[in-house]
Design a protein around this motif. Structure first.
Motif, mmCIF file in Angstrom:
data_model
loop_
_atom_site.group_PDB
_atom_site.id
_atom_site.type_symbol
_atom_site.label_atom_id
_atom_site.label_comp_id
_atom_site.label_asym_id
_atom_site.label_seq_id
_atom_site.Cartn_x
_atom_site.Cartn_y
_atom_site.Cartn_z
ATOM 1 N N PHE A 73 35.829 33.297 41.699
ATOM 2 C CA PHE A 73 36.638 33.865 42.777
ATOM 3 C C PHE A 73 37.190 35.203 42.332
ATOM 4 N N HIS A 74 36.926 36.242 43.146
ATOM 5 C CA HIS A 74 37.307 37.609 42.804
ATOM 6 C C HIS A 74 38.798 37.758 42.550
ATOM 7 N N ARG A 75 39.629 37.120 43.334
ATOM 8 C CA ARG A 75 41.087 37.207 43.198
ATOM 9 C C ARG A 75 41.682 35.847 42.832
ATOM 10 N N GLY A 76 40.935 35.058 42.111
ATOM 11 C CA GLY A 76 41.322 33.684 41.833
ATOM 12 C C GLY A 76 42.669 33.505 41.162
ATOM 13 N N ALA A 77 43.049 34.433 40.294
ATOM 14 C CA ALA A 77 44.315 34.294 39.571
ATOM 15 C C ALA A 77 45.515 34.349 40.514
ATOM 16 N N SER A 78 45.340 34.934 41.692
ATOM 17 C CA SER A 78 46.456 35.055 42.627
ATOM 18 C C SER A 78 46.426 33.978 43.713
ATOM 19 N N LEU A 79 45.471 33.056 43.662
ATOM 20 C CA LEU A 79 45.332 32.053 44.714
ATOM 21 C C LEU A 79 46.031 30.748 44.348
ATOM 22 N N PRO A 80 46.627 30.094 45.340
ATOM 23 C CA PRO A 80 47.173 28.765 45.087
ATOM 24 C C PRO A 80 46.022 27.776 44.869
ATOM 25 N N ASP A 81 46.162 26.900 43.908
ATOM 26 C CA ASP A 81 45.130 25.908 43.600
ATOM 27 C C ASP A 81 45.789 24.559 43.343
ATOM 28 N N PRO A 82 46.438 23.988 44.367
ATOM 29 C CA PRO A 82 47.163 22.728 44.145
ATOM 30 C C PRO A 82 46.260 21.568 43.732
ATOM 31 N N ALA A 83 44.980 21.606 44.095
ATOM 32 C CA ALA A 83 44.064 20.534 43.720
ATOM 33 C C ALA A 83 43.504 20.719 42.311
ATOM 34 N N GLY A 84 43.776 21.869 41.683
ATOM 35 C CA GLY A 84 43.296 22.117 40.321
ATOM 36 C C GLY A 84 41.789 22.266 40.226
ATOM 37 N N LEU A 85 41.194 22.920 41.206
ATOM 38 C CA LEU A 85 39.745 23.119 41.166
ATOM 39 C C LEU A 85 39.315 24.103 40.090
ATOM 40 N N PHE A 86 40.121 25.129 39.847
ATOM 41 C CA PHE A 86 39.757 26.113 38.830
ATOM 42 C C PHE A 86 39.767 25.449 37.457
ATOM 43 N N ASN A 87 38.640 25.550 36.765
ATOM 44 C CA ASN A 87 38.523 24.940 35.444
ATOM 45 C C ASN A 87 37.866 25.866 34.424
ATOM 46 N N ALA A 88 37.691 27.141 34.804
ATOM 47 C CA ALA A 88 37.051 28.109 33.904
ATOM 48 C C ALA A 88 37.650 29.489 34.146
ATOM 49 N N SER A 89 37.525 30.346 33.148
ATOM 50 C CA SER A 89 38.066 31.709 33.216
ATOM 51 C C SER A 89 39.558 31.683 33.526
ATOM 52 N N LEU A 90 40.246 30.712 32.969
ATOM 53 C CA LEU A 90 41.666 30.516 33.282
ATOM 54 C C LEU A 90 42.575 31.547 32.633
ATOM 55 N N ASP A 91 42.081 32.266 31.636
ATOM 56 C CA ASP A 91 42.900 33.275 30.966
ATOM 57 C C ASP A 91 42.772 34.659 31.599
ATOM 58 N N GLY A 92 41.882 34.801 32.578
ATOM 59 C CA GLY A 92 41.680 36.100 33.221
ATOM 60 C C GLY A 92 42.884 36.505 34.052
ATOM 61 N N LYS A 93 43.106 37.783 34.147
ATOM 62 C CA LYS A 93 44.240 38.297 34.912
ATOM 63 C C LYS A 93 43.931 38.414 36.401
ATOM 64 N N VAL A 94 42.635 38.402 36.767
ATOM 65 C CA VAL A 94 42.255 38.562 38.168
ATOM 66 C C VAL A 94 41.384 37.405 38.651
ATOM 67 N N ARG A 95 40.321 37.111 37.949
ATOM 68 C CA ARG A 95 39.356 36.107 38.392
ATOM 69 C C ARG A 95 39.680 34.714 37.858
ATOM 70 N N ARG A 96 39.192 33.725 38.598
ATOM 71 C CA ARG A 96 39.193 32.326 38.162
ATOM 72 C C ARG A 96 37.863 31.742 38.606
ATOM 73 N N ALA A 97 37.429 30.681 37.947
ATOM 74 C CA ALA A 97 36.133 30.099 38.279
ATOM 75 C C ALA A 97 36.196 28.580 38.314
ATOM 76 N N ILE A 98 35.233 28.030 39.018
ATOM 77 C CA ILE A 98 35.002 26.593 39.045
ATOM 78 C C ILE A 98 33.618 26.384 38.444
ATOM 79 N N ASP A 99 33.555 25.684 37.333
ATOM 80 C CA ASP A 99 32.274 25.340 36.725
ATOM 81 C C ASP A 99 31.887 23.941 37.192
ATOM 82 N N LEU A 100 30.706 23.841 37.771
ATOM 83 C CA LEU A 100 30.179 22.562 38.218
ATOM 84 C C LEU A 100 28.969 22.209 37.370
#
Length: 132
Positions: A73-100
């Motif tokens: 996700f291009h702006r993942g770091a700024s998005l709410p993720d109450p379900a905790g889908l983001f599980n990768a690139s968690l240290d990035g200042k802008v992006r976040r990712a979901i690895d499947l």
């Protein structure tokens, strides 16, 4: 003769679980945002390119690796993720990712919420730019 769009072609070339996963992700994205735009970017002789979904700006990409489908996700770091889908690139200042990985199940409702939040974030950025 009509040719399929580039994303359909890219997904059709993936005949294993990764293609199945990206086709499901694509359907979830279209379900959340029916007017989403999609394309394949960064194609070159050594790579068939990456599906990209956009709505007022980039939402996410769907990269495939041998053992992973990565939804960045291009702006993942700024998005709410109450379900905790983001599980990768968690240290990035802008992006976040979901690895499947093969056999993983993606929570469709939570993913749809994340896609809509990404579109809303793009709309907010675009509105702020217009005010300048």
């Amino acid at each position: 003769m009509t040719h399929p769009d580039p994303v359909t072609e890219r997904l059709a070339a993936l005949t294993d679980w990764r293609g199945d996963t990206l086709r499901r992700v694509r359907a979830l994205i279209h379900g959340a945002l029916p007017d989403v735009q999609e394309t394949v970017k960064w194609a070159k002789p050594t790579s068939p390119g990456v599906p990209v979904w956009e709505h007022g700006g980039g939402l996410c990409t769907g990269e495939t690796y041998a053992r992973t489908v990565k939804l960045t996700f291009h702006r993942g770091a700024s998005l709410p993720d109450p379900a905790g889908l983001f599980n990768a690139s968690l240290d990035g200042k802008v992006r976040r990712a979901i690895d499947l990985h093969e056999g993983d199940t993606l929570d469709g409702a939570a993913f749809g919420d994340l896609i809509r939040a990404a579109a809303a974030a793009n709309a907010g950025v675009n509105a702020a730019r217009k005010r300048r």
